[in-house]
Design a protein around this motif. Structure first.
Motif, PDB file in Angstrom:
ATOM      1  N   SER A 249     -54.820   6.644  87.152  1.00 29.38           N
ATOM      2  CA  SER A 249     -56.162   7.628  87.421  1.00 29.38           C
ATOM      3  C   SER A 249     -55.815   8.742  88.209  1.00 29.38           C
ATOM      4  O   SER A 249     -56.226   9.940  88.075  1.00 29.38           O
ATOM      5  N   PHE A 250     -55.144   8.585  89.301  1.00 27.44           N
ATOM      6  CA  PHE A 250     -54.461   9.516  90.048  1.00 27.44           C
ATOM      7  C   PHE A 250     -53.847  10.925  89.090  1.00 27.44           C
ATOM      8  O   PHE A 250     -53.929  11.913  89.582  1.00 27.44           O
ATOM      9  N   PHE A 251     -53.044  10.462  88.236  1.00 31.29           N
ATOM     10  CA  PHE A 251     -52.344  11.381  87.480  1.00 31.29           C
ATOM     11  C   PHE A 251     -53.200  11.635  86.183  1.00 31.29           C
ATOM     12  O   PHE A 251     -52.446  12.157  85.149  1.00 31.29           O
ATOM     13  N   GLY A 252     -54.457  11.365  85.898  1.00 36.82           N
ATOM     14  CA  GLY A 252     -55.178  11.437  84.854  1.00 36.82           C
ATOM     15  C   GLY A 252     -54.838  10.848  83.741  1.00 36.82           C
ATOM     16  O   GLY A 252     -55.244  11.400  82.604  1.00 36.82           O
ATOM     17  N   LYS A 253     -54.624   9.666  83.933  1.00 39.88           N
ATOM     18  CA  LYS A 253     -54.144   8.642  82.580  1.00 39.88           C
ATOM     19  C   LYS A 253     -55.190   7.504  82.863  1.00 39.88           C
ATOM     20  O   LYS A 253     -55.737   7.375  83.935  1.00 39.88           O
ATOM     21  N   SER A 254     -55.811   7.200  81.868  1.00 43.18           N
ATOM     22  CA  SER A 254     -56.900   6.089  81.646  1.00 43.18           C
ATOM     23  C   SER A 254     -55.904   4.717  81.346  1.00 43.18           C
ATOM     24  O   SER A 254     -56.644   3.629  81.576  1.00 43.18           O
ATOM     25  N   PHE A 255     -54.910   4.700  80.766  1.00 41.74           N
ATOM     26  CA  PHE A 255     -54.389   3.446  80.163  1.00 41.74           C
ATOM     27  C   PHE A 255     -53.579   2.642  81.384  1.00 41.74           C
ATOM     28  O   PHE A 255     -52.722   3.583  82.103  1.00 41.74           O
ATOM     29  N   PHE A 256     -53.560   1.498  81.491  1.00 47.55           N
ATOM     30  CA  PHE A 256     -52.908   0.819  82.533  1.00 47.55           C
ATOM     31  C   PHE A 256     -52.854  -0.641  81.920  1.00 47.55           C
ATOM     32  O   PHE A 256     -53.614  -1.164  81.286  1.00 47.55           O
ATOM     33  N   ARG A 257     -52.101  -1.505  82.463  1.00 49.55           N
ATOM     34  CA  ARG A 257     -51.855  -2.705  82.225  1.00 49.55           C
ATOM     35  C   ARG A 257     -52.249  -3.794  83.422  1.00 49.55           C
ATOM     36  O   ARG A 257     -51.669  -3.447  84.476  1.00 49.55           O
TER      37      ARG A 257
END
Length: 308
Positions: free
Chosen positions: A281-289
């Motif tokens: 989220s800090f880097f503006g991404k929504s994908f995570f595992r």
């Protein structure tokens, strides 16, 4: 570990001579085994080989040497566990203008005719670190010896992944995230002290996991942007005072599931790191595992089982 220090003529231990003010130091000894030196000495403290302490606690008595003549005085120090100091500790003192190689490493109880114990400029009170202007002057003196490099990387991430004994399981995934977002990845142990400090002094953004490696931010310019990856739910008191001293713009990001870390000694690890929702989220991404989808998670868990 047996922590030593300095006692007065009446064998009363001087608290400011120990490893930390809040750690019990001193011990019983046989006076018949004491070495006697008819010299005057200046005590530099109980020094440590660990990087984070080498750039903080090891400097707390140095101010005295810069303000007083040492003619006809012997410089002496002890170390945690009597462990010899690594080369980088001597190189750090070189930047202050002090040749620590000429000082005496006391490994057996020694009595001097007179010994000066400077007050500490960095103090531990209930695991809160307090510093004064003398400590800040030492850090500034070191920083002033580091060259300004115009083409130095603007965004750097200091990694522990190349260390032989790394307790930060899974940091490779964190490292890749920073690499993908324009950070230059640095293994500081592969560089000289001046090279390390030059990178830190000249960067615009400094990032690392929180701990000993992150204390290198003490050589950043004031108000530098700092990104620290939390590897356990523990507030590191050194981080707090460094951020305050330099007015650093620090962001903490939780990226761990370090369930094997002892609550009594959370700084010891082992730690498990992964690309958490907060990091992405800090880097503006929504994908995570989720953490259990990483092979390194099972490597981390197996580390505990293999010791039992």
């Amino acid at each position: 570990i047996c922590y030593g220090g300095v006692a007065d003529d009446n064998h009363v231990f001087i608290p400011s001579s120990g490893w930390h003010e809040m750690i019990e130091s001193g011990y019983e000894f046989n006076e018949n085994n004491v070495i006697t030196c008819d010299n005057e000495a200046v005590y530099l403290g109980c020094l440590y080989y660990v990087w984070g302490h080498a750039i903080t606690d090891n400097f707390k008595k140095v101010w005295y040497l810069l303000e007083n003549s040492q003619k006809d005085r012997e410089l002496v120090y002890i170390t945690v566990g009597n462990t010899p100091l690594p080369q980088y500790v001597f190189e750090l003192y070189d930047l202050i203008g002090i040749d620590l190689r000429q000082a005496v490493h006391i490994t057996k109880i020694t009595k001097y005719r007179n010994i000066i114990v400077p007050e500490n400029s960095l103090i531990n009170r209930n695991e809160v670190r307090y510093y004064n202007h003398n400590f800040k002057k030492i850090i500034q003196k070191i920083t002033d010896q580091v060259p300004i490099v115009k083409d130095s990387p603007r965004k750097i991430y200091f990694t522990r992944t190349k260390l032989k004994q790394n307790r930060d399981i899974g940091e490779n995934s964190i490292e890749r995230v920073f690499l993908e977002n324009g950070f230059t990845i640095i293994s500081p142990e592969k560089l000289s002290i001046v090279e390390q400090l030059s990178l830190v002094r000249n960067c615009k953004v400094f990032a690392s996991t929180e701990g000993s490696i992150s204390h290198s931010s003490i050589f950043c310019k004031p108000r530098t942007e700092i990104i620290l990856i939390k590897k356990t739910d523990y507030i590191n008191p050194y981080t707090s005072f460094i951020n305050d001293m330099l007015n650093l713009k620090c962001t903490f990001i939780r990226a761990h599931n370090s369930v094997l870390t002892p609550q009594e000694t959370p700084w010891e690890g082992p730690f498990f790191l992964f690309k958490s929702k907060e990091l992405m989220s800090f880097f503006g991404k929504s994908f995570f595992r989720s953490y259990f989808m990483y092979f390194s998670w099972y490597e981390y868990r197996w580390g505990l089982l293999s010791k039992s």
